[in-house]
Structure formats: structure tokens, C-alpha cells
Design an enzyme around this catalytic site. Sequence first.
Site, PDB file in Angstrom:
ATOM      1  N   GLY A 182       0.823  -1.207   0.000  1.00 24.95           N
ATOM      2  CA  GLY A 182       0.000   0.000   0.000  1.00 24.95           C
ATOM      3  C   GLY A 182       0.855   1.253   0.000  1.00 24.95           C
ATOM      4  O   GLY A 182       0.620   2.208  -0.752  1.00 24.95           O
ATOM      5  N   ASP A 185       8.863   7.353   8.029  1.00 26.13           N
ATOM      6  CA  ASP A 185       8.169   6.858   9.208  1.00 26.13           C
ATOM      7  C   ASP A 185       7.029   7.822   9.440  1.00 26.13           C
ATOM      8  O   ASP A 185       7.220   9.044   9.425  1.00 26.13           O
ATOM      9  CB  ASP A 185       9.085   6.787  10.424  1.00 26.13           C
ATOM     10  N   TYR A 203      -4.833   3.840   9.671  1.00 32.99           N
ATOM     11  CA  TYR A 203      -5.880   4.592  10.366  1.00 32.99           C
ATOM     12  C   TYR A 203      -6.724   5.454   9.412  1.00 32.99           C
ATOM     13  O   TYR A 203      -7.548   6.245   9.865  1.00 32.99           O
ATOM     14  CB  TYR A 203      -5.253   5.504  11.429  1.00 32.99           C
ATOM     15  N   ARG A 210       2.113  12.208   3.720  1.00 36.25           N
ATOM     16  CA  ARG A 210       3.217  11.651   2.925  1.00 36.25           C
ATOM     17  C   ARG A 210       3.449  12.496   1.664  1.00 36.25           C
ATOM     18  O   ARG A 210       4.586  12.757   1.274  1.00 36.25           O
ATOM     19  CB  ARG A 210       2.912  10.193   2.567  1.00 36.25           C
TER      20      ARG A 210
END
Length: 200
Positions: A12, A70, A155, A182
Site C-alpha cells: 500500500g 516513518d 488509520y 506523505r
Amino acid sequence: MNKIVVATGNEGKAKEFRELLKGLNVTILTLRDFPDVIMPEENGYTFAANALLKARAVAERTGLPALGDDSGLEVDFLKGAPGVYSARFAGEPTDDRRNNQKLLKLLEGVSWERRTARFRCALALAKPDGEEHLAEGTVEGFIAYEPKGEYGFGYDPLFYLPAYGKTYAELGETLKNDLSHRALAVQNLWPVLSKLYGEK
């Protein structure tokens, strides 16, 4: 041909990065292309520390420039938790559904205005010669009362964006890739990436 390794085996996340980096003149590889590479334990106390840890390890072990990210969820009512423990919030093995269930349970009875949260992403670029760059992206939102939407992962079904009246998982891939944490981190690192690799 220029190559860069995204330090993930998560399909993903890999799919997101391929979309976000498609404007670069570079071939995107992932850890699936290097099955023998063993990743170090993510023991940093910040997203940036973990991103650098991953990027450095992959650059060193593949001999290619590497992108490590991260990212995770910070919930104000939970004093910033789950934070760097977002992926393994409900324990090992990691499980999105169990993580979401735990989060909802911890927020039972908490009013809407106190359900503020943010997705934060740290993105690190490490080259085998030791050159490093770091960028971050943050998106503010709320934790919904129940999961909604079929897109995304993690989430995403619970992270609600008031400006759109939808969760991340309801936005669809195209819109999410335009405004996600991101995406913002990639945008902030873009001047470095485009200088190194050029644009299509």
C-alpha cells in the site's frame, strides 16, 4: 537509469510512493526487489529518527540511494499516542483493524472537539556516499466515531478531514495523494529529489 529504493515491503505504501514520485526520472524499487535485506529494529523515539534509520540501512545494504519514511498518528487526547508506535499500537503482529479498534475504545465517550489528531510523516533520503536529507509533512484532523471508506490503509478510515467532510479512506487515491502527510513530505523533499534525478 537512475534508481532509488523505497525502504518498505508494504505494498500500500509502495503504491503511494510510486504515484507521488512518478514525476521524477527514476526507477522506483522497494524491499520486495531485495528480499535478502533485513531491516534494523525501528527503535527511534521520533519519526525522523526512524526514517533516517531505515534509509541509511537500505542505502548501505543495496548500494543505492534510499528513501525511508516513518509516519503515524498523533492523538491529542492520548498525549500524542500512538505516535511512533502507530503500526504496532495493538501489539504484534501488526494489524490495522485491531489498531483502529483499540483507538476507538480509548476514545469512547470523548467529545468531538477533544478528538483532534494529526498524521505526521518524516521522509529521509540517504545515499551510499553518506549524503542525507530530511523533510516532514503534517495534516491536521479529527478521529471519527466509526471507520468509513474503502481506500487507503492503517488509520485512514478513522482520520477525518473537516475541510472535505470525509475520512482519508473516503477521499480516493488521487485526492489523498494530493494532500496526505506523505504527499506533503515528498513535496518538501522535491527540490532535492528533482535536482538529483531530474523530472520527466
